[in-house]
Design a protein around this motif. Structure first.
Motif, PDB file in Angstrom:
ATOM      1  N   ALA A 269       0.931  -1.238  -0.086  1.00  0.00           N
ATOM      2  CA  ALA A 269      -0.127   0.120  -0.028  1.00  0.00           C
ATOM      3  C   ALA A 269       0.887   1.134   0.068  1.00  0.00           C
ATOM      4  CB  ALA A 269      -0.996  -0.066   1.247  1.00  0.00           C
ATOM      5  N   PRO A 270       1.452   1.699  -0.988  1.00  0.00           N
ATOM      6  CA  PRO A 270       2.110   2.844  -0.950  1.00  0.00           C
ATOM      7  C   PRO A 270       1.451   4.048  -1.070  1.00  0.00           C
ATOM      8  CG  PRO A 270       2.585   1.508  -3.528  1.00  0.00           C
ATOM      9  CD  PRO A 270       1.425   1.014  -2.366  1.00  0.00           C
ATOM     10  N   GLU A 271       0.247   4.020  -1.408  1.00  0.00           N
ATOM     11  CA  GLU A 271      -0.958   4.956  -1.304  1.00  0.00           C
ATOM     12  C   GLU A 271      -0.690   6.222  -2.382  1.00  0.00           C
ATOM     13  OE1 GLU A 271      -3.182   3.996   0.367  1.00  0.00           O
ATOM     14  OE2 GLU A 271      -2.665   2.778   2.024  1.00  0.00           O
ATOM     15  N   ALA A 272       0.688   6.612  -2.660  1.00  0.00           N
ATOM     16  CA  ALA A 272       0.943   7.556  -3.603  1.00  0.00           C
ATOM     17  C   ALA A 272       2.263   7.196  -4.325  1.00  0.00           C
ATOM     18  CB  ALA A 272       1.230   8.823  -2.784  1.00  0.00           C
TER      19      ALA A 272
ATOM     20  N   SER B  51       4.505   9.311  -6.093  1.00  0.00           N
ATOM     21  CA  SER B  51       5.603  10.144  -6.012  1.00  0.00           C
ATOM     22  C   SER B  51       6.355  10.095  -4.438  1.00  0.00           C
ATOM     23  CB  SER B  51       5.641  11.456  -6.451  1.00  0.00           C
ATOM     24  OG  SER B  51       4.709  12.018  -5.644  1.00  0.00           O
ATOM     25  N   GLN B  52       7.459  10.404  -4.325  1.00  0.00           N
ATOM     26  CA  GLN B  52       7.905  10.384  -2.933  1.00  0.00           C
ATOM     27  C   GLN B  52       7.615  11.533  -2.450  1.00  0.00           C
ATOM     28  OE1 GLN B  52       9.692   8.010  -1.645  1.00  0.00           O
ATOM     29  NE2 GLN B  52       9.276   8.903   0.424  1.00  0.00           N
ATOM     30  N   ARG B  53       7.447  12.817  -3.286  1.00  0.00           N
ATOM     31  CA  ARG B  53       6.913  13.998  -2.577  1.00  0.00           C
ATOM     32  C   ARG B  53       5.558  13.791  -1.807  1.00  0.00           C
ATOM     33  NH1 ARG B  53       3.642  18.148  -3.056  1.00  0.00           N
ATOM     34  NH2 ARG B  53       2.392  17.035  -4.322  1.00  0.00           N
ATOM     35  N   MET B  54       4.656  13.060  -2.880  1.00  0.00           N
ATOM     36  CA  MET B  54       3.449  12.939  -2.482  1.00  0.00           C
ATOM     37  C   MET B  54       3.172  11.839  -1.138  1.00  0.00           C
ATOM     38  SD  MET B  54       0.062  13.999  -3.929  1.00  0.00           S
ATOM     39  CE  MET B  54      -0.203  14.299  -2.074  1.00  0.00           C
ATOM     40  N   ARG B  55       4.214  10.923  -1.190  1.00  0.00           N
ATOM     41  CA  ARG B  55       4.066   9.888   0.099  1.00  0.00           C
ATOM     42  C   ARG B  55       4.594  10.880   1.355  1.00  0.00           C
ATOM     43  NH1 ARG B  55       5.885   6.119  -3.643  1.00  0.00           N
ATOM     44  NH2 ARG B  55       7.844   6.530  -3.199  1.00  0.00           N
ATOM     45  N   ASN B  56       5.504  11.805   1.107  1.00  0.00           N
ATOM     46  CA  ASN B  56       5.862  12.638   2.166  1.00  0.00           C
ATOM     47  C   ASN B  56       4.754  13.446   2.770  1.00  0.00           C
ATOM     48  OD1 ASN B  56       8.456  11.589   2.162  1.00  0.00           O
ATOM     49  ND2 ASN B  56       9.265  13.056   1.031  1.00  0.00           N
ATOM     50  N   VAL B  57       3.964  14.026   1.960  1.00  0.00           N
ATOM     51  CA  VAL B  57       2.862  14.739   2.317  1.00  0.00           C
ATOM     52  C   VAL B  57       1.761  14.079   3.137  1.00  0.00           C
ATOM     53  CG1 VAL B  57       0.582  15.789   1.350  1.00  0.00           C
ATOM     54  CG2 VAL B  57       2.937  16.487   0.255  1.00  0.00           C
ATOM     55  N   ILE B  58       1.581  12.953   2.830  1.00  0.00           N
ATOM     56  CA  ILE B  58       0.553  11.848   3.739  1.00  0.00           C
ATOM     57  C   ILE B  58       1.335  11.243   4.840  1.00  0.00           C
ATOM     58  CG2 ILE B  58      -0.927  11.804   1.799  1.00  0.00           C
ATOM     59  CD1 ILE B  58       0.226   8.603   1.247  1.00  0.00           C
TER      60      ILE B  58
END
Lengths: 622, 224
Positions: A368-371, A373-380
């Protein structure tokens, strides 16, 4: 044999009569003349879903341990029985005694998802209980709600006499005792409600006055008659001492989760910013390995189930997981009991375990990466790097798996088209990793399959994103199409599959998730038009909902696509969920800057849940 | 060792379908600690098979299941173990050890006996068990249109009805059952009503109890 509420020929004309018998193994029968409190506990969806829910089993067991309480079950009648009850004028009945729900002392309804709200009205309606709490007079059950949706109960508050905020194990004993006292005095309903409002965790909506500003936002939320300003979430302090159903109910028909369930812990250390469960079940509390071994033996021996599932929000975070799994494999794998591990992080340890308990050739592994890009994963705040995902996949491919599932969300705050396209790119890279890992001669003509699915992000109360704007239905669709197109352009598109969940429901779910009391009128209107089983895509009637929204003059975008101001008073702010609003706000601001927050075990972020004095907050301080 | 059990299905169990009864037995085996044998492979399952499915709504005194055990056990002990854990309405009435080369229960079934009556208030005017029996005896044949895989087909039931008698308001019948010829008791009732020129039983208006299942030798699958 007990007397049934329906005649034989009526039962036999139903699609699945087994849903309405109450004769499951370990169902509890009592002599009603020897109990003081009749409690109907309800999961407002079809039997097969409701029977799969652990929370009901826990409370059913706990309530029935009391001699003075008989707790029975109710599920939503399927459409065939719904029609029969209406046509024949038969009142809705509880399964065990088969007696009408309207004669009970309490009707407790668990609220697990917003799209069950019309089913709640169906239960009340078919029981013959007035829909609105304000219209209930005399000997009508007290209707009490619980479950995750009570963390914003306002859209359904008018239909409930009481709402229980938090974990049921804590305050129900006191509620029952107070009820018996009240019953003896013969005082008015409102008298009991006032008493109940002083029990920790109990919210009595009718005791609160609400006013709105001209712009539609909440202005004031004021308690009366001694009700508390803040209702505090109730938390079990010690899971090892908490009641646990040693003899769970075993249905005859196949239900959605047809297995024994072992709850290994509550709460989560991860702090993903989109996740409501991660916040409202804080702090993380584990059951000890000793307790879990004992409970596993109890439930398997008393049910004869051939599968046991280790349940929690993130089972890999249990510190004794290895010990528990070794025990289960040692003691029960030889007895042909399957072990199911639904929420494991993919790493060397979990793959080793899964290789032992699952058929590698058939199974697929879920990430479940959920997003993308790394940027987006950091946001969440999804603490997962691309390399974590790719090396996890590589280990899986080496272990013999060739099917991988990836879960993503669309519509996350700050999401750009670039972030969306990187979802497809990530899936492609997973496929590439397969080709790099598994030499051609070992592939045996099998094509690697990377199945990605996307759901639409819905901001929920008590998360850092409770201020965020949700995407409109049109924007969701545009994003889904953009992503579909990107998948088709990937070099390994033949090994990639992509699907997205229907967005029909997302808008309504978003509406009710952050809605207020004014929405009760909309629910009543939609139900009157025939909306029911909305979470079932086959029975969801979009046009009826649109009509109801128009008639009630509800501005959906006010609740969904509007970003809230930092100081807005939310309808759910009267709840003290342990996690402070200022913490959530700082997390929101960190999200906007793309900054991550370490998990609870790495360092305390000061969310506020430490005030409960238990769990992960004190792990290393003992 | 292979065993065969006879069990009854009454009360609320009549609403539980065939597959769910099988699942209930699997769980009973686990709860009772029956040393049932499992198949090989990655998803092993219990070596357990049932004689002939019973439709939902019917009760039974004569259901059968075959089971393979991985170790010897005394039949009386097994019977006791089953009934200690069986759900209300399901009772094992007999356990017997099968000879090694015996055919399984499903393949052995040739006929089944039933007790049939109309649910109270559902008996068509002009129907009585005595009339039905007399007309059946006098008529040379008992034909009925039966739905088959190839569409509607007229079939002769007479030969497949091995026994038909009345006991008060009940009709007792033994009819062909199994893979070669299968006659449902409700079909016999339809034909008898046709014969008497009375309306056929509507849905769910019959009360049917299966009494026993019989093999090639016209004896019950467990002969006691």
């Amino acid at each position: 044999m007990k007397r049934l509420a329906l005649k034989e020929e009526q039962l036999l004309s139903l699609e699945k009569p087994e849903r309405y018998l109450g004769n499951e193994l370990n169902a509890v029968m009592k002599d009603p003349s020897k109990t003081d409190i009749r409690f109907a506990i309800c999961f407002p969806d079809v039997y097969e879903i409701g029977m799969s829910h652990l929370g009901i089993q826990i409370l059913y067991d706990m309530f029935n341990r009391r001699e003075d309480v008989w707790c029975e079950r109710v599920y939503s009648p399927w459409l065939d029985l719904d029609k029969m009850l209406r046509e024949e004028g038969i009142p809705l009945f509880a399964l065990e005694s088969q007696e009408p729900v309207k004669d009970f002392d309490f009707l407790g309804i668990t609220l697990q998802y917003e799209m069950c709200y019309t089913n709640v009205l169906q239960i009340l309606d078919l029981s013959g209980i007035p829909l609105r709490a304000s219209e209930r007079k005399g000997k009508v059950p007290f209707v009490i709600g619980g479950g995750p949706c009570v963390f914003n109960p306002e859209p359904i508050a008018d239909f409930f006499d009481l709402l229980y905020i938090g974990e049921g194990e804590v305050s129900y004993p006191r509620l029952f005792d107070e009820y018996k006292e009240w019953k003896k005095t013969g005082a008015d309903r409102s008298e009991f409600l006032r008493t109940a409002s002083r029990i920790p965790g109990i919210y009595v909506p009718s005791l609160y006055e609400v006013s709105y500003r001209e712009d539609g936002t909440l202005k004031t939320f004021t308690p009366a008659h001694g009700a508390p300003e803040k209702v505090e979430k109730q938390v079990v302090k010690n899971l090892d001492e908490a009641p646990f159903p040693e003899k769970p109910l075993v249905p005859f028909i196949r239900v959605t989760q047809d297995r024994a369930v072992l709850e290994v812990m509550r709460g989560c250390i991860r702090g993903c910013r989109f996740c409501q469960a991660g916040q409202i079940y804080k702090p993380l509390r584990e059951r000890s390995a000793e307790t879990l071994k004992r409970e596993a033996a109890f439930i398997l021996d008393s049910t004869g189930q051939d599968e046991i599932s280790l349940s929690s929000l993130s089972t890999s975070d249990h510190r004794s997981l290895k010990e528990i799994l070794d025990f289960l494999i040692e003691e029960y794998a030889s007895k042909y009991v399957n072990i199911s591990l639904p929420s494991l992080r993919i790493d060397a340890f979990s793959l080793d375990v899964m290789g032992k308990v699952q058929d590698v050739k058939k199974g697929s592994l879920t990430f479940a990466p959920e997003a993308g890009s790394q940027r987006m994963r950091n946001v969440i705040n999804k603490g997962l790097t691309k390399e974590d995902i790719l090396s996890g996949a590589e280990l899986a491919f080496k272990g013999g798996w060739n099917k991988v599932k990836l879960y993503f969300m669309l519509g996350l705050p700050t999401e750009s088209d670039e972030d969306i396209r990187s979802i497809a790119e990530l899936a492609n890279e997973v496929a590439v990793r397969y080709f790099d890992t598994v030499p051609k001669e070992e592939r045996k003509g099998i094509r690697v399959m990377v199945n990605s699915s996307a759901s639409f992000f819905i901001p929920k109360p008590f998360t850092p994103f409770q201020w965020a704007a949700m995407d409109s239905a049109e924007e969701f669709l545009r994003k889904a199409h953009l992503l579909s197109d990107t998948f088709r352009e990937e070099t390994n598109h033949k090994s990639l599959k992509f699907q997205y969940h229907e967005n029909d429901l997302s808008e309504l779910e978003g509406l009710f998730a952050r809605g207020d009391r004014r929405l009760s009128q909309l629910l009543e209107c939609a139900y009157a038009k025939g909306c029911l089983y909305d979470s079932w895509s086959d029975y969801f009637h979009r046009p009826l909902w649109e009509e109801a929204i128009k008639e009630c003059g509800v501005d959906v975008s006010f609740y969904t696509t509007r970003e809230r101001k930092a100081d807005e008073l939310f309808p759910w702010d009267f709840i003290d969920a342990g996690v402070s609003k200022s913490f959530l706000r700082s997390e929101y601001e960190k999200a906007m800057r793309g900054e991550v927050t370490p998990n609870c075990r790495t360092s305390c972020a000061g969310c506020g849940a430490a005030k409960y004095g238990v769990g992960v907050c004190y792990e290393n301080k003992a | 060792m292979k065993i065969r059990l006879r069990f009854s299905k009454h009360g609320l169990m009549k609403y539980i379908g065939h597959l769910d009864v099988m699942r209930a037995f699997q769980k009973m085996n686990a709860r009772a600690g029956i040393p049932v044998a499992y198949t090989e492979g990655f998803s092993p399952h219990q070596k357990l098979s049932f004689a002939h499915p019973l439709s939902v709504g019917l009760e039974s005194d004569g259901e059968y299941a075959d089971m393979e055990l991985k170790e010897e056990a005394a039949p009386e002990k097994l019977l006791e173990s089953f009934n200690r854990v069986s759900p209300e309405g399901l009772a094992v009435t007999k356990v017997s050890v099968l000879p090694k080369d015996s055919k399984n229960a499903m393949a052995s079934v040739r006929s089944a006996s039933y007790r049939v009556s109309f649910r109270e208030g559902y008996s068509p005017k002009g129907f009585s068990t005595v009339n039905a029996l007399n007309s059946f005896k006098n008529a040379g044949s008992l034909k009925i249109m039966k739905e088959t895989k190839k569409g509607l087909k007229e079939v002769e039931l007479r030969e497949g009805i091995r026994e038909l008698r009345a006991e008060g308001d009940f009709l007792i019948m033994r009819v062909d059952t199994g893979s070669e010829n299968n006659i449902r008791p409700s079909l016999v009732m339809d034909a008898l009503c046709d014969l008497l020129s009375v309306p056929r039983p509507g849905p769910h208006s019959l009360l049917i109890t299966r009494l026993d299942l019989y093999g090639e030798d016209d004896r019950p699958l467990i002969d006691d």
